[in-house]
Design an enzyme around this catalytic site. Sequence first.
Site, PDB file in Angstrom:
ATOM      1  N   ASP A   1       0.810  -1.210   0.000  1.00 46.81           N
ATOM      2  CA  ASP A   1       0.000   0.000   0.000  1.00 46.81           C
ATOM      3  C   ASP A   1       0.852   1.273   0.000  1.00 46.81           C
ATOM      4  O   ASP A   1       0.626   2.174  -0.809  1.00 46.81           O
ATOM      5  CB  ASP A   1      -0.932  -0.011   1.215  1.00 46.81           C
ATOM      6  CG  ASP A   1      -1.814   1.224   1.292  1.00 46.81           C
ATOM      7  OD1 ASP A   1      -2.970   1.133   0.876  1.00 46.81           O
ATOM      8  OD2 ASP A   1      -1.343   2.280   1.756  1.00 46.81           O
TER       9      ASP A   1
ATOM     10  N   VAL B   1      -5.274   2.286  -0.314  1.00 49.19           N
ATOM     11  CA  VAL B   1      -5.181   1.537  -1.571  1.00 49.19           C
ATOM     12  C   VAL B   1      -5.631   0.099  -1.346  1.00 49.19           C
ATOM     13  O   VAL B   1      -6.392  -0.464  -2.144  1.00 49.19           O
ATOM     14  CB  VAL B   1      -3.756   1.573  -2.148  1.00 49.19           C
ATOM     15  CG1 VAL B   1      -3.727   0.886  -3.510  1.00 49.19           C
ATOM     16  CG2 VAL B   1      -3.251   2.997  -2.279  1.00 49.19           C
ATOM     17  N   ASP B   2      -5.180  -0.509  -0.267  1.00 50.94           N
ATOM     18  CA  ASP B   2      -5.638  -1.855   0.064  1.00 50.94           C
ATOM     19  C   ASP B   2      -7.154  -1.886   0.260  1.00 50.94           C
ATOM     20  O   ASP B   2      -7.840  -2.793  -0.221  1.00 50.94           O
ATOM     21  CB  ASP B   2      -4.968  -2.335   1.353  1.00 50.94           C
ATOM     22  CG  ASP B   2      -3.563  -2.872   1.135  1.00 50.94           C
ATOM     23  OD1 ASP B   2      -3.235  -3.224  -0.007  1.00 50.94           O
ATOM     24  OD2 ASP B   2      -2.800  -2.937   2.105  1.00 50.94           O
ATOM     25  N   LEU B   3      -7.671  -0.909   0.978  1.00 51.53           N
ATOM     26  CA  LEU B   3      -9.102  -0.903   1.279  1.00 51.53           C
ATOM     27  C   LEU B   3      -9.940  -0.700   0.021  1.00 51.53           C
ATOM     28  O   LEU B   3     -10.938  -1.402  -0.195  1.00 51.53           O
ATOM     29  CB  LEU B   3      -9.412   0.179   2.309  1.00 51.53           C
ATOM     30  CG  LEU B   3      -8.717   0.015   3.666  1.00 51.53           C
ATOM     31  CD1 LEU B   3      -9.017   1.194   4.573  1.00 51.53           C
ATOM     32  CD2 LEU B   3      -9.128  -1.287   4.339  1.00 51.53           C
TER      33      LEU B   3
ATOM     34  N   GLY C   1      -9.887  -3.839  -1.981  1.00 51.60           N
ATOM     35  CA  GLY C   1     -10.825  -4.816  -1.436  1.00 51.60           C
ATOM     36  C   GLY C   1     -12.255  -4.532  -1.854  1.00 51.60           C
ATOM     37  O   GLY C   1     -13.019  -5.450  -2.169  1.00 51.60           O
TER      38      GLY C   1
END
Length: 403
Positions: free
Chosen positions: A146, A178-180, A183
């Site tokens: 991220d 970015v990860d969220l 997802g």
Amino acid sequence: MPGPLHGVRVLDLSRVLAGPWATQVLADLGAEVIKIERPGVGDDTRAWGPPFLETTDGERGDAAYFTCANRGKQSVTLDIAIPEGAAIARRLAEGCDVVVENFKTGGLKKYGLDHAGLKAIKPSLVYCSITGFGQDGPDAHRAGYDYMIQAMGGLMSITGQPDGAPGAEPMKVGVAVVDLFTGLYASNAILAALMHARATGEGQHIDLALFDVQAAMLANQAANFFATGRAPGRLGNAHPNLAPYQPFPCSDGMAVIAVGNDGQFRALTKALGVEGMGADPRFVTNAVRVEHRAALSAEVSSLTAGQTVKGLLAVLEAAGVPAGPVNTVAQVFEEPQALHRELAVSQARPDLSASIRTVASPIRLSQTPVAYDAAPPALGQDTEAVLGGLGLDVADLKARGIV
């Protein structure tokens, strides 16, 4: 009442945040999610502390980080690097509708757990791969995290104080956005692919890259660049397209004023007792306010600085001007709205001395509401139940180090 995804079975081969965030969304909506973890170690985030949870015997438990993205799942420990472990994973995949993984591109091929290998077993399977840079291209082989993607993807170049201001430097966001976002894109894509699979019997491979997601997240900043050819820079807490749209000082804290149109600006000036400011040629429209944002900010700050946050917000609320306090994380969950909407969820787990608290899903469905049926699982707590359901001798597998 069963959730809207009741009957959907998901094999979760992902770890850390982007993949687990996607599968937690699916679990909240009623899907059965089987999370595969390394024996004795588990998801990396079980060790990402402090802080850590405390077990009933006073020992250190899972890191709090793990609990944010693994609610509602079953934990199965399985060593897929052992051929028999990989074969068991393939059997589990055959009984699932969805597989989610975030290994490096091509990393699961040697275990027969790549898309091509599992598609041969189950053509209707929806297979979602989450990587740093995607399944193809010159960077496809690279790992992606991220923080580095926030940097490479331009987010840090538009976040932080502008050059010349105190503390000026590119700045990451305070959570792994970015990860969220990846997802969330993944869960949306999975649902779309499931609809196609149910209509046609045909599964598909979803290729999601953190880098692509970050580029998409640039939104209006990218649109501004495409329109002008000029890369936007850092503006601190100011908005590139609106003014005033930033935090302002009060005697006991900060309050954000978010003026989205000229009518709201005129309401703001009236509420602050300077109605004539609404006719000032520098401020009469949003376009000129953006051009004169420094002067505007200084004038509004001088009007808010002597007021309390609560007093200012009451005045602006009565005037119909969007505004809110700059809360700490603790204050978020003390807000009357947060209490009314029950944004904190408590779930018990037998091995822990206290309930696990997580943030409620923001999805509110009128007929099939989200249910919080299971706390984030202890490592391997469901291994015997899930693998025993396949007719396997779990005690023997454990003796041989496979689970």
